[in-house]
Scaffold this active site. Structure first.
Site, PDB file in Angstrom:
ATOM      1  CG  ASN A 185      -2.065  -1.006   1.014  1.00  0.00           C
ATOM      2  OD1 ASN A 185      -2.623  -1.150  -0.075  1.00  0.00           O
ATOM      3  ND2 ASN A 185      -2.359  -1.732   2.062  1.00  0.00           N
ATOM      4  CG  HIS A 186       4.698   1.394   0.133  1.00  0.00           C
ATOM      5  ND1 HIS A 186       4.506   0.298   0.931  1.00  0.00           N
ATOM      6  CD2 HIS A 186       5.864   1.179  -0.529  1.00  0.00           C
ATOM      7  CE1 HIS A 186       5.515  -0.540   0.772  1.00  0.00           C
ATOM      8  NE2 HIS A 186       6.355  -0.037  -0.115  1.00  0.00           N
ATOM      9  CB  SER A 187       4.266   4.542  -4.883  1.00  0.00           C
ATOM     10  OG  SER A 187       5.045   4.670  -6.051  1.00  0.00           O
ATOM     11  N   GLY A 202       1.919  -0.221  -5.147  1.00  0.00           N
ATOM     12  CA  GLY A 202       1.853  -1.671  -5.045  1.00  0.00           C
ATOM     13  C   GLY A 202       1.167  -2.137  -3.776  1.00  0.00           C
TER      14      GLY A 202
END
Length: 134
Positions: free
Chosen positions: A48-50, A95
């Site tokens: 839950n981040h990039s 992602g």
């Protein structure tokens, strides 16, 4: 989507199987960091981040999981369910890893050392970033 799902050549014989991953060959960058995720909880996603600059390559070496990648315009979900299957995640791609099997071990190879300032953890900030680059 700037991603590549890649199937690796399986080497082996009656003694067992072997998969070789080499930087700048099967892995499209110099590897600076390797980590793995295991012991995940049912229904709880990871990621839950990039990243601003980090590129990653994900391989489920045991078990399976799904990875949803998002470039701000489209999302695509990939299933990693064989140890000879890997997924490239470029920088500035959001992602999320999810639907882990109970025995899943997800190995991640990265082209950068850990740097907390490289993470984009707010989805709206991510969208602003990728939409301004378009």
């Amino acid at each position: 989507m700037i991603t590549t799902l890649q199937e690796f050549k399986v080497l082996g014989d009656y003694r067992g199987q072997l998969i070789a991953l080499e930087a700048n060959r099967q892995i499209p960058f110099d590897v600076k960091r390797v980590f793995y995720i295991y012991g995940t909880q049912e229904g709880i996603p990871r990621g839950n981040h990039s990243h601003y600059k980090t590129k990653q390559f994900l391989v489920s070496v045991v078990g399976s999981c799904k990875v949803t990648l998002d470039n701000g315009k489209e999302k695509k979900t990939y299933e990693l369910n064989k140890p000879n299957l890997g997924l490239f995640q470029d920088a500035l791609i959001w992602g999320t890893m999810h639907d882990f099997s109970g025995d899943c071990v997800l190995m991640v190879l990265a082209d950068e050392y850990y740097d907390a300032s490289d993470y984009i953890t707010n989805y709206d900030t991510f969208l602003e970033m990728v939409n301004n680059d378009s």
